[in-house]
Motif scaffolding. Structure first.
Motif, PDB file in Angstrom:
ATOM      1  N   ARG A 103      80.286  29.199  62.675  1.00 24.84           N
ATOM      2  CA  ARG A 103      81.188  29.878  63.607  1.00 24.84           C
ATOM      3  C   ARG A 103      80.352  30.560  64.666  1.00 24.84           C
ATOM      4  O   ARG A 103      79.554  31.445  64.366  1.00 24.84           O
ATOM      5  CB  ARG A 103      82.054  30.903  62.879  1.00 24.84           C
ATOM      6  N   GLY A 104      80.518  30.129  65.914  1.00 31.05           N
ATOM      7  CA  GLY A 104      79.723  30.658  67.004  1.00 31.05           C
ATOM      8  C   GLY A 104      78.996  29.540  67.725  1.00 31.05           C
ATOM      9  O   GLY A 104      79.515  28.429  67.864  1.00 31.05           O
ATOM     10  N   THR A 173      78.454  33.779  50.880  1.00 29.25           N
ATOM     11  CA  THR A 173      79.867  33.670  50.515  1.00 29.25           C
ATOM     12  C   THR A 173      80.528  32.677  51.459  1.00 29.25           C
ATOM     13  O   THR A 173      79.886  32.143  52.366  1.00 29.25           O
ATOM     14  CB  THR A 173      80.579  35.027  50.667  1.00 29.25           C
ATOM     15  N   GLY A 174      81.837  32.467  51.268  1.00 35.78           N
ATOM     16  CA  GLY A 174      82.588  31.702  52.247  1.00 35.78           C
ATOM     17  C   GLY A 174      82.761  32.507  53.523  1.00 35.78           C
ATOM     18  O   GLY A 174      82.598  33.733  53.527  1.00 35.78           O
ATOM     19  N   MET A 175      83.112  31.841  54.608  1.00 31.56           N
ATOM     20  CA  MET A 175      83.244  32.497  55.907  1.00 31.56           C
ATOM     21  C   MET A 175      84.335  33.556  55.933  1.00 31.56           C
ATOM     22  O   MET A 175      84.340  34.429  56.806  1.00 31.56           O
ATOM     23  CB  MET A 175      83.548  31.455  56.994  1.00 31.56           C
ATOM     24  N   ASP A 176      85.260  33.493  54.999  1.00 24.51           N
ATOM     25  CA  ASP A 176      86.373  34.447  54.998  1.00 24.51           C
ATOM     26  C   ASP A 176      86.085  35.684  54.151  1.00 24.51           C
ATOM     27  O   ASP A 176      86.948  36.544  54.009  1.00 24.51           O
ATOM     28  CB  ASP A 176      87.665  33.775  54.525  1.00 24.51           C
ATOM     29  N   GLU A 199      77.103  27.597  53.578  1.00 18.40           N
ATOM     30  CA  GLU A 199      77.309  26.287  52.963  1.00 18.40           C
ATOM     31  C   GLU A 199      78.480  26.322  51.987  1.00 18.40           C
ATOM     32  O   GLU A 199      78.817  25.311  51.380  1.00 18.40           O
ATOM     33  CB  GLU A 199      76.054  25.815  52.229  1.00 18.40           C
ATOM     34  N   TYR A 200      79.126  27.494  51.849  1.00 10.25           N
ATOM     35  CA  TYR A 200      80.167  27.653  50.843  1.00 10.25           C
ATOM     36  C   TYR A 200      81.569  27.521  51.447  1.00 10.25           C
ATOM     37  O   TYR A 200      81.841  28.052  52.523  1.00 10.25           O
ATOM     38  CB  TYR A 200      80.022  29.023  50.162  1.00 10.25           C
ATOM     39  N   PRO A 201      82.472  26.820  50.750  1.00 10.86           N
ATOM     40  CA  PRO A 201      83.842  26.644  51.255  1.00 10.86           C
ATOM     41  C   PRO A 201      84.574  27.976  51.374  1.00 10.86           C
ATOM     42  O   PRO A 201      84.195  28.974  50.749  1.00 10.86           O
ATOM     43  CB  PRO A 201      84.489  25.763  50.177  1.00 10.86           C
TER      44      PRO A 201
END
Length: 376
Positions: A103-104, A173-176, A199-201
Motif C-alpha cells: 500500500r503506497g 501482521t495483515g495490512m488491516d 506478506e500476510y493476508p
C-alpha cells in the motif's frame, strides 16, 4: 484465470502455507490445472487430508475473485512471485514470499534501500543516533526500511517522514492490523509518501513467530542492514542474520561500553560488521547514483574519490566489471530479454542474474515488464 491470481488464491487459503505452496509450484505443469484437482490429487501433491478437503470445498475462481476484491477495496496492490515487478533483491533470497501486499508507492521496492533496526527500548543515545543516521541516509537518496515496531524502528520512520524522504514499513501482521496500535497514525503517514508492505493476508493478527519471520523481508529488499542499538537478545539481530543469509551487508553503530543496549551491536562489530558513525561510513560501500549528497555535512573529510563526485552521481565514475560492460554494450543497441542475453553471452542463469542485479543497483540499466532490460 491468470496464474498470478491462482497463486494469490492459494496464499489466501487458510491452512495453506509457504511450504505447501512450494510443493504445488514444483509439482504442477500449470497452476490452472489445480482447479481440476480432486482430494486424492491434492494429497498426492504432498498436502494433508484436511488441507485437501478445504481446497476441494472452497478453491475456485469465484472465491479467488472475492478475496481479490477485498484486497483492492482497501487500496492494496498484490505483488506475486510470478510478476515482472517482483523486487529482484527479494527474489535473490533463500525464502522469498510468494505474495506481498503493498500500500503506497510500490516502486520504492526497486530503489536503493537500507534497513535500519534496533531495540524497542532505546536509550537517549540510541534515539539521537537513529535520528541522525536516518536523516543523513534519506537525504542522500536512500530508502529507509524498518519494521514499524516501537523504539528504533519508529524513530527511523518518523525521522524520514519528517525529512520528506522515502521509507518502507514491513508488517508482521495483515495490512488491516497495525501493530503496535499506537503506530497507526504513523503508518497512515508512511502510506501517503512511502510504502506499507506485508506478506500476510488480511485478517492476520499479531502472534509469536510472525515478526521474526517478517525480518527476512526487511533484510531481503535492502542492500544492507544497519543495527543502530541492540542488546544481546534483540530481535534486530535476527534481521542482521537474515541479511547475512541473503548475502547482504551488515553495519552496526558502536555505543557506550557501559550500556547493555550496545552489547548486540558490539558483538556484530567483533564478528565483522562494519562500524558506522556517520552516513559516509555506509555510503562508501556502494557506488550508487544518489541525489542530494553535495550539501550533506558528513561529506567533509571524505576521500578525494568521494569528494569529486559527478554532477549526477555520488562518485566520479561508476566502476563496471568486464562482464557488466559486455551487457552494457548489448543493451546500448536495443532492449534485450533475459533469455536473449543468456543465448548471446552463454552464461549460466545465476551468473547473469547476479550481473544484471549489480547493474540495476548501479542504475546503469532498468528492468522492464516481461523480464526485459534496457540501458538507462
Amino acid at each position: 484465470m491468470e496464474e498470478r491470481w491462482i497463486l494469490f488464491g492459494l496464499h489466501e487459503m487458510e491452512g495453506i502455507g509457504r511450504k505447501s505452496i512450494s510443493k504445488l509450484m514444483s509439482g504442477s505443469q500449470s497452476l490452472t490445472e489445480l482447479f481440476d484437482y480432486e482430494e486424492a490429487d491434492w494429497i498426492a501433491a504432498g498436502l494433508r487430508k484436511d488441507q485437501a478437503a478445504r481446497l476441494v470445498k472452497d478453491f475456485n475462481t469465484g472465491w479467488i475473485e472475492y478475496r481479490r476484491e477485498q484486497v483492492y477495496n482497501r487500496g492494496i496492490e498484490v505483488i506475486t512471485y510470478l510478476d515482472s515487478n517482483y523486487p529482484i533483491l527479494m527474489k535473490e533470497t533463500v525464502q522469498p514470499p510468494w505474495i506481498m501486499y503493498a500500500r503506497g508507492d510500490s516502486q520504492l521496492l526497486h530503489s536503493p534501500a537500507i534497513a535500519m533496526v534496533g531495540t524497542r527500548m532505546p536509550t537517549v543515545y540510541g534515539r539521537k543516533v537513529g535520528e541522525k543516521l536516518a536523516s543523513q541516509l534519506c537525504q542522500a537518496g536512500l530508502t529507509i526500511v524498518s519494521g514499524l515496531a516501537r523504539g528504533i524502528d519508529r524513530v527511523c520512520h518518523e525521522t524520514v517522514v519528517r525529512e520528506g524522504g522515502k521509507t518502507i514499513a514491513v508488517f508482521g501482521t495483515g495490512m488491516d492490523y497495525i501493530y503496535p496500535p499506537e503506530n497507526t497514525s504513523l503508518a497512515e503517514q508512511i502510506a501517503e509518501t512511502g510504502l506499507l508492505l506485508s506478506e500476510y493476508p488480511l485478517g492476520t493478527r499479531a502472534r509469536q513467530g510472525l515478526f521474526p519471520e517478517r525480518n527476512r523481508i526487511i533484510a531481503g529488499i535492502t542492500l544492507g542492514t544497519l543495527v543502530v542499538e541492540a542488546d544481546i537478545r534483540s530481535g534486530s539481530l535476527i534481521t542482521a542474520d537474515a541479511a547475512l543469509e541473503a548475502g547482504r551487508d551488515v553495519f552496526a553503530v558502536p555505543g557506550p561500553i557501559t550500556s547493555p543496549k550496545s552489547r548486540g551491536a558490539h558483538n556484530l562489530i567483533r564478528q565483522g560488521a562494519k562500524l558506522v558513525t556517520c552516513a559516509a561510513d555506509l555510503l562508501e560501500e556502494y557506488r550508487l547514483d544518489l541525489p542530494n549528497t553535495e550539501q550533506l555535512p558528513y561529506n567533509r573529510g571524505r576521500s578525494a574519490e568521494m569528494q569529486g563526485h559527478a554532477e549526477q552521481g555520488l562518485f566520479t565514475k561508476v566502476q563496471l566489471s568486464v562482464d557488466e560492460q559486455r551487457i552494457i554494450v548489448l543493451l546500448e543497441q536495443e532492449e534485450q530479454s533475459f533469455d536473449q542475453l543468456i543465448e548471446q553471452l552463454g552464461w549460466d542463469f545465476g551468473h547473469l542474474h547476479s550481473v544484471l542485479l549489480s547493474l540495476i543497483i548501479k542504475k546503469q540499466i532498468s528492468q522492464l515488464p516481461g523480464t526485459k532490460y534496457a540501458r538507462v
